[in-house]
Design a protein around this motif. Structure first.
Motif, short mmCIF file in Angstrom:
data_model
loop_
_atom_site.label_atom_id
_atom_site.label_comp_id
_atom_site.label_asym_id
_atom_site.label_seq_id
_atom_site.Cartn_x
_atom_site.Cartn_y
_atom_site.Cartn_z
N UNK A 1 -9.38 -3.72 2.38
CA UNK A 1 -9.37 -4.52 1.17
C UNK A 1 -8.69 -3.74 0.06
N UNK A 2 -7.51 -4.18 -0.33
CA UNK A 2 -6.74 -3.47 -1.35
C UNK A 2 -7.23 -3.82 -2.75
N UNK A 3 -7.55 -5.09 -2.96
CA UNK A 3 -7.99 -5.54 -4.30
C UNK A 3 -9.17 -6.48 -4.17
N UNK B 1 0.81 -1.22 0.00
CA UNK B 1 0.00 0.00 0.00
C UNK B 1 0.84 1.28 0.00
N UNK B 2 2.16 1.15 0.25
CA UNK B 2 3.05 2.31 0.13
C UNK B 2 3.85 2.27 -1.18
N UNK B 3 3.34 1.49 -2.15
CA UNK B 3 3.98 1.35 -3.47
C UNK B 3 5.40 0.78 -3.35
N UNK C 1 5.60 -5.05 -6.36
CA UNK C 1 4.73 -4.65 -7.48
C UNK C 1 4.16 -5.89 -8.18
N UNK C 2 5.02 -6.87 -8.46
CA UNK C 2 4.56 -8.08 -9.16
C UNK C 2 3.53 -8.82 -8.33
N UNK C 3 3.66 -8.80 -7.02
CA UNK C 3 2.68 -9.46 -6.15
C UNK C 3 1.31 -8.84 -6.35
N UNK C 4 1.22 -7.53 -6.29
CA UNK C 4 -0.09 -6.88 -6.44
C UNK C 4 -0.63 -7.06 -7.86
N UNK D 1 -7.85 2.40 -2.57
CA UNK D 1 -6.49 2.12 -3.03
C UNK D 1 -6.32 2.37 -4.53
N UNK D 2 -7.24 3.14 -5.11
CA UNK D 2 -7.11 3.45 -6.53
C UNK D 2 -5.87 4.27 -6.84
N UNK D 3 -5.29 4.90 -5.80
CA UNK D 3 -4.06 5.65 -5.99
C UNK D 3 -2.88 4.75 -6.39
#
Length: 401
Positions: free
Chosen positions: A380-382, A92-94, A99-102, A391-393
């Protein structure tokens, strides 16, 4: 509802669990329609047999479960599509390394609920391992001091059966009249203070810490108003600080001039000023020789500029040479000794898991059973292949090629 406890497969391995055998047994007793399955693992601090003794099913395949509970990030190749997962995703902090996980979570239409984002109505986190990170971090700080000065040998925490054993070594330690500064006043710093209190190290106010000399070891805890001031010289405003940290300067320097040990236990985000600079560490009046960096944010974007890499449970301490601005062997006259283990609670996995499971049961479990829980929605992030609205940011983060 079918719930599965997944096998931890991130490397290095983690032996913590979100629910202990006794806690699984308790949940089944109060939820007759609940089924719990444990994915078999040789790495857990609680064995398969301990779960089986509580009549909890141990299996290899957990694909029939609705909700999957873990601790650390799940490798992308073992993620099961269209399931609900709860774990610490560190996305959630980018964080670039996840990145690949998300991206994979979105591709597989997984519902991801991140423990770190579960908060109450006041915005405070309801579940964390922070207390135990503080406990182990403080233990390691004192261990490092003993090794540096060859004055005592404190048993490493991960070689203790539990915290109860570790505490037996705290009596009669030959501690000098050193000064320890703890940053933060939350779970982590309170955990660190627990250890120092057990060692009979006296807590003093920040003012006395800076101005007085003592005939016994002391520590102080700093809140954000002790460490930062507004650039425009207006009165410190804590809420404004968290909203606009770039408007503030670090005023930590006086503590570097009187402290022997620093225990860093405060949450940090990019934009918050570093406590001190690399140039500061070269100055004759920079006194700190041991830093237990529990937050473990890696330089150059970090609050501690000499935390240049994470360390490991087996080799928790490395040296930093201020003049070379590079890693060196620890315990050298010119070095600052850095403890930067990034999975500290795993040194006390049974204690940490027991505490975490209690928080999960008392603060989150009933929310999971609701269809309209705000707590769960906000964590819930996704979901269904898309980022959840809060979390659309992260869209530019997941779109990055």
């Amino acid at each position: 509802m079918k719930v599965g406890l997944i096998k931890e497969e991130k490397n290095p391995p983690d032996s913590r669990v979100p629910l202990t055998p006794s806690q699984c047994q308790y949940l089944r007793q109060i939820n007759p329609d609940l089924e719990i399955f444990i994915q078999s693992s040789q790495e857990r601090c609680f064995s398969d047999l301990e779960y089986q003794e509580k009549e909890i099913s141990v299996v290899n395949d957990i694909s029939s479960c609705d909700i999957l509970l873990g601790v650390k990030e799940v490798p992308t190749d073992v993620l099961i599509p269209q399931k609900t997962y709860l774990f610490f995703s560190h996305t959630h902090k980018k964080q670039p390394y996840n990145r690949k996980l998300l991206q994979t979570i979105l591709e597989k239409k997984i519902r991801l609920i991140d423990y770190e984002c579960l908060c109450n109505t006041q915005g405070k986190r309801v579940i964390a391992f922070g207390h135990w990170a503080g406990v182990v971090g403080a233990h390691n700080a004192i261990l490092a001091w003993g090794k540096r000065h060859q004055s005592f040998a404190l048993k490493p925490m991960h070689k203790c059966h539990n915290f109860a054993e570790a505490k037996t070594y705290y009596n009669n330690l030959p501690l000098p009249n050193f000064k320890i500064v703890i940053t933060g006043d939350g779970r982590v710093s309170n955990g660190a203070a627990t250890v120092l209190d057990l060692m009979k190290i006296k807590q003093v106010s920040p003012k006395d810490f800076l101005k007085q000399e003592f005939s016994h070891p002391v520590y102080t805890k700093l809140s954000v108003n002790n460490m930062y001031s507004r650039k425009d010289n207006r009165v410190f405003d804590e809420s404004n600080y968290y909203e606009c940290p770039k408007k503030y300067n670090s005023i930590f320097t006086p503590y570097t001039q009187v402290s022997d040990i620093m225990i860093n236990g405060i949450y940090w985000e990019k934009g918050v000023p570093a406590f001190f600079s690399k140039e500061d560490t070269k100055k004759d009046d920079f006194k700190i020789k041991v830093i237990a960096d529990i937050t473990c944010d890696i330089a150059p974007d970090a609050s501690i500029p000499c935390t240049i890499r994470p360390s490991t449970i087996s080799e928790p301490i490395y040296g930093y040479d201020p003049y070379l601005e590079a890693e060196t062997k620890p315990f050298q006259p010119q070095s600052i000794d850095i403890m930067a283990v990034d999975n500290l609670p795993n040194e006390l996995p049974r204690d940490a898991s027991e505490d975490f499971g209690k928080q999960l049961i008392n603060r989150v479990w009933d929310e999971l059973k609701k269809s309209d829980s705000k707590m769960i929605y906000d964590a819930t992030i996704a979901i269904d292949g898309k980022l959840n609205k809060p979390y659309e940011y992260l869209q530019d983060f997941v779109d990055y090629k």
